[in-house]
Design a protein around this motif. Structure first.
Motif, PDB file in Angstrom:
ATOM      1  N   GLU A   1      -5.861   1.958  13.618  1.00 30.79           N
ATOM      2  CA  GLU A   1      -6.882   0.733  13.004  1.00 30.79           C
ATOM      3  C   GLU A   1      -7.482   1.320  11.772  1.00 30.79           C
ATOM      4  OE1 GLU A   1      -7.824  -0.176  17.595  1.00 30.79           O
ATOM      5  OE2 GLU A   1      -8.066   1.676  16.499  1.00 30.79           O
ATOM      6  N   SER A   2      -7.886   0.582  10.902  1.00 24.61           N
ATOM      7  CA  SER A   2      -8.831   1.152   9.699  1.00 24.61           C
ATOM      8  C   SER A   2      -9.511  -0.185   9.470  1.00 24.61           C
ATOM      9  CB  SER A   2      -7.743   1.637   8.571  1.00 24.61           C
ATOM     10  OG  SER A   2      -6.990   0.436   8.428  1.00 24.61           O
ATOM     11  N   GLY A   3     -10.661   0.157   8.424  1.00 24.14           N
ATOM     12  CA  GLY A   3     -11.301  -0.957   7.698  1.00 24.14           C
ATOM     13  C   GLY A   3     -12.895  -0.817   8.326  1.00 24.14           C
ATOM     14  N   GLY A   4     -13.207  -0.163   9.428  1.00 18.28           N
ATOM     15  CA  GLY A   4     -14.194  -0.417  10.007  1.00 18.28           C
ATOM     16  C   GLY A   4     -15.608   0.287   9.202  1.00 18.28           C
ATOM     17  N   THR A   5     -16.602  -0.131   8.879  1.00 15.42           N
ATOM     18  CA  THR A   5     -17.657   0.203   8.040  1.00 15.42           C
ATOM     19  C   THR A   5     -18.914  -0.331   8.413  1.00 15.42           C
ATOM     20  OG1 THR A   5     -18.162   0.596   5.641  1.00 15.42           O
ATOM     21  CG2 THR A   5     -17.382  -1.762   6.211  1.00 15.42           C
ATOM     22  N   LEU A   6     -19.730  -0.072   7.426  1.00 15.92           N
ATOM     23  CA  LEU A   6     -21.267  -0.450   7.666  1.00 15.92           C
ATOM     24  C   LEU A   6     -21.408  -1.777   6.464  1.00 15.92           C
ATOM     25  CD1 LEU A   6     -24.392  -0.518   8.390  1.00 15.92           C
ATOM     26  CD2 LEU A   6     -24.619   1.353   6.278  1.00 15.92           C
ATOM     27  N   VAL A   7     -21.821  -2.777   7.112  1.00 21.77           N
ATOM     28  CA  VAL A   7     -21.748  -4.016   6.279  1.00 21.77           C
ATOM     29  C   VAL A   7     -22.994  -4.782   6.388  1.00 21.77           C
ATOM     30  CG1 VAL A   7     -20.551  -5.332   7.906  1.00 21.77           C
ATOM     31  CG2 VAL A   7     -20.615  -6.229   5.478  1.00 21.77           C
ATOM     32  N   GLN A   8     -23.412  -5.572   5.456  1.00 23.58           N
ATOM     33  CA  GLN A   8     -25.032  -6.230   5.672  1.00 23.58           C
ATOM     34  C   GLN A   8     -24.699  -7.548   6.156  1.00 23.58           C
ATOM     35  OE1 GLN A   8     -26.439  -6.378   1.709  1.00 23.58           O
ATOM     36  NE2 GLN A   8     -27.467  -4.365   1.723  1.00 23.58           N
ATOM     37  N   PRO A   9     -25.652  -8.067   6.799  1.00 20.72           N
ATOM     38  CA  PRO A   9     -25.505  -9.265   7.611  1.00 20.72           C
ATOM     39  C   PRO A   9     -25.026 -10.473   6.521  1.00 20.72           C
ATOM     40  CG  PRO A   9     -27.551  -8.174   8.304  1.00 20.72           C
ATOM     41  CD  PRO A   9     -26.989  -7.438   7.278  1.00 20.72           C
ATOM     42  N   GLY A  10     -24.303 -11.253   6.933  1.00 23.96           N
ATOM     43  CA  GLY A  10     -23.593 -12.420   5.831  1.00 23.96           C
ATOM     44  C   GLY A  10     -22.495 -11.789   5.001  1.00 23.96           C
ATOM     45  N   GLY A  11     -22.294 -10.608   5.307  1.00 20.89           N
ATOM     46  CA  GLY A  11     -21.060  -9.901   4.419  1.00 20.89           C
ATOM     47  C   GLY A  11     -19.609 -10.143   5.159  1.00 20.89           C
ATOM     48  N   SER A  12     -18.932  -9.546   4.474  1.00 19.25           N
ATOM     49  CA  SER A  12     -17.119  -9.757   5.005  1.00 19.25           C
ATOM     50  C   SER A  12     -16.721  -8.429   5.072  1.00 19.25           C
ATOM     51  CB  SER A  12     -16.665 -10.573   4.084  1.00 19.25           C
ATOM     52  OG  SER A  12     -16.977 -11.969   4.044  1.00 19.25           O
ATOM     53  N   LEU A  13     -15.662  -8.268   6.067  1.00 27.24           N
ATOM     54  CA  LEU A  13     -14.692  -7.065   5.943  1.00 27.24           C
ATOM     55  C   LEU A  13     -13.477  -7.536   6.276  1.00 27.24           C
ATOM     56  CD1 LEU A  13     -16.042  -4.277   8.592  1.00 27.24           C
ATOM     57  CD2 LEU A  13     -16.709  -6.766   8.463  1.00 27.24           C
ATOM     58  N   ARG A  14     -12.537  -6.700   6.320  1.00 21.41           N
ATOM     59  CA  ARG A  14     -11.351  -6.866   6.970  1.00 21.41           C
ATOM     60  C   ARG A  14     -10.659  -5.648   7.779  1.00 21.41           C
ATOM     61  NH1 ARG A  14      -5.332  -7.570   3.942  1.00 21.41           N
ATOM     62  NH2 ARG A  14      -5.469  -5.228   3.865  1.00 21.41           N
ATOM     63  N   LEU A  15     -10.460  -5.812   8.820  1.00 20.79           N
ATOM     64  CA  LEU A  15      -9.954  -4.765   9.673  1.00 20.79           C
ATOM     65  C   LEU A  15      -8.258  -4.819   9.899  1.00 20.79           C
ATOM     66  CD1 LEU A  15     -12.335  -4.760  12.938  1.00 20.79           C
ATOM     67  CD2 LEU A  15     -12.606  -3.722  10.773  1.00 20.79           C
ATOM     68  N   SER A  16      -7.705  -3.568   9.779  1.00 16.89           N
ATOM     69  CA  SER A  16      -6.277  -3.448   9.924  1.00 16.89           C
ATOM     70  C   SER A  16      -5.631  -2.779  11.047  1.00 16.89           C
ATOM     71  CB  SER A  16      -5.747  -2.917   8.621  1.00 16.89           C
ATOM     72  OG  SER A  16      -6.177  -3.645   7.478  1.00 16.89           O
ATOM     73  N   CYS A  17      -4.624  -3.192  11.539  1.00 18.14           N
ATOM     74  CA  CYS A  17      -4.040  -2.529  12.601  1.00 18.14           C
ATOM     75  C   CYS A  17      -2.517  -2.377  12.359  1.00 18.14           C
ATOM     76  CB  CYS A  17      -4.219  -3.362  13.863  1.00 18.14           C
ATOM     77  SG  CYS A  17      -3.129  -2.508  15.513  1.00 18.14           S
ATOM     78  N   ALA A  18      -2.012  -1.006  12.063  1.00 15.45           N
ATOM     79  CA  ALA A  18      -0.510  -0.784  11.847  1.00 15.45           C
ATOM     80  C   ALA A  18       0.150  -0.438  13.252  1.00 15.45           C
ATOM     81  CB  ALA A  18      -0.518   0.195  10.954  1.00 15.45           C
ATOM     82  N   ALA A  19       1.326  -0.845  13.598  1.00 15.85           N
ATOM     83  CA  ALA A  19       2.078  -0.926  14.607  1.00 15.85           C
ATOM     84  C   ALA A  19       3.524  -0.558  14.381  1.00 15.85           C
ATOM     85  CB  ALA A  19       2.025  -2.112  15.540  1.00 15.85           C
ATOM     86  N   PRO A  20       4.155   0.276  15.355  1.00  9.70           N
ATOM     87  CA  PRO A  20       5.176   0.632  14.992  1.00  9.70           C
ATOM     88  C   PRO A  20       6.406  -0.884  15.077  1.00  9.70           C
ATOM     89  CG  PRO A  20       4.692   1.798  16.721  1.00  9.70           C
ATOM     90  CD  PRO A  20       3.506   0.930  16.355  1.00  9.70           C
ATOM     91  N   ARG A  21       7.309  -0.927  14.254  1.00 10.75           N
ATOM     92  CA  ARG A  21       7.914  -2.215  13.810  1.00 10.75           C
ATOM     93  C   ARG A  21       8.544  -2.722  15.236  1.00 10.75           C
ATOM     94  NH1 ARG A  21       9.001  -5.509  10.396  1.00 10.75           N
ATOM     95  NH2 ARG A  21      11.049  -6.850  10.327  1.00 10.75           N
ATOM     96  N   SER A  22       9.077  -1.820  16.155  1.00  9.77           N
ATOM     97  CA  SER A  22       9.528  -2.157  17.478  1.00  9.77           C
ATOM     98  C   SER A  22       8.993  -2.726  18.181  1.00  9.77           C
ATOM     99  CB  SER A  22      10.212  -0.948  18.055  1.00  9.77           C
ATOM    100  OG  SER A  22       9.317   0.066  18.265  1.00  9.77           O
ATOM    101  N   ILE A  23       7.582  -2.427  18.146  1.00 10.38           N
ATOM    102  CA  ILE A  23       6.440  -3.293  18.910  1.00 10.38           C
ATOM    103  C   ILE A  23       5.829  -4.526  18.217  1.00 10.38           C
ATOM    104  CG2 ILE A  23       4.077  -3.040  19.878  1.00 10.38           C
ATOM    105  CD1 ILE A  23       6.002  -1.191  21.217  1.00 10.38           C
ATOM    106  N   PHE A  24       5.753  -4.215  17.136  1.00 10.92           N
ATOM    107  CA  PHE A  24       5.251  -5.401  16.305  1.00 10.92           C
ATOM    108  C   PHE A  24       5.888  -6.713  16.410  1.00 10.92           C
ATOM    109  CE2 PHE A  24       1.701  -7.050  13.730  1.00 10.92           C
ATOM    110  CZ  PHE A  24       2.566  -7.818  12.629  1.00 10.92           C
ATOM    111  N   LEU A  25       7.207  -6.504  16.431  1.00  3.85           N
ATOM    112  CA  LEU A  25       8.344  -7.846  16.236  1.00  3.85           C
ATOM    113  C   LEU A  25       8.374  -8.563  17.672  1.00  3.85           C
ATOM    114  CD1 LEU A  25      11.477  -6.304  14.594  1.00  3.85           C
ATOM    115  CD2 LEU A  25       9.968  -7.911  13.781  1.00  3.85           C
ATOM    116  N   LEU A  26       7.898  -7.883  18.937  1.00  2.43           N
ATOM    117  CA  LEU A  26       7.792  -8.263  20.075  1.00  2.43           C
ATOM    118  C   LEU A  26       6.623  -8.677  20.707  1.00  2.43           C
ATOM    119  CD1 LEU A  26      10.984  -6.063  21.439  1.00  2.43           C
ATOM    120  CD2 LEU A  26      11.234  -8.541  20.472  1.00  2.43           C
TER     121      LEU A  26
END
Length: 117
Positions: free
Chosen positions: A6-31
């Motif tokens: 996972e990545s993308g966690g941070t300090l953000v102000q109320p009303g703001g936006s952010l995006r979290l990402s999660c990278a997985a092995p392809r063999s897992i992600f496909l199924l």
């Protein structure tokens, strides 16, 4: 051992936006279905959003209309787009890959999101 990163966690102000990402092995992600859970201090871990292999999504009432879950097969990654964040969204967010019929489930290490002015 399956690793979800996972990545993308941070300090953000109320009303703001952010995006979290999660990278997985392809063999897992496909199924596997993908999901985001969160755990705030002193509270139980709760399901925030989920997306199936075919793209069907579901959300908790607390984030519906503000958060969007997506998955990208080109990058083997799942995302949580968080808009209009509130202090109550402060938590450690965990990525989960699951295949319920087979009883398989894998977790990431978590990423901290803090909403504060």
């Amino acid at each position: 051992q399956v690793q979800l990163v996972e990545s993308g966690g941070t300090l953000v102000q109320p009303g703001g936006s952010l995006r979290l990402s999660c990278a997985a092995p392809r063999s897992i992600f496909l199924l596997y279905d993908m999901a985001w859970h969160r755990q705030a201090p002193g509270r139980q871990r709760e399901l925030v959003a989920s997306i199936t292999v075919d793209g069907s999504t579901d959300y908790s009432d607390s984030v519906k209309g503000r958060f969007t879950i997506s998955r990208d097969y080109a990058n083997n990654s799942a995302y949580l787009h968080m808009n209009s964040v509130e202090p109550e969204d402060t938590a450690v967010y965990y990525c989960n890959a699951n295949r319920p019929f087979y009883g398989r489930s894998y977790w990431g290490q978590g990423t901290q999101v803090t909403v504060s002015s």
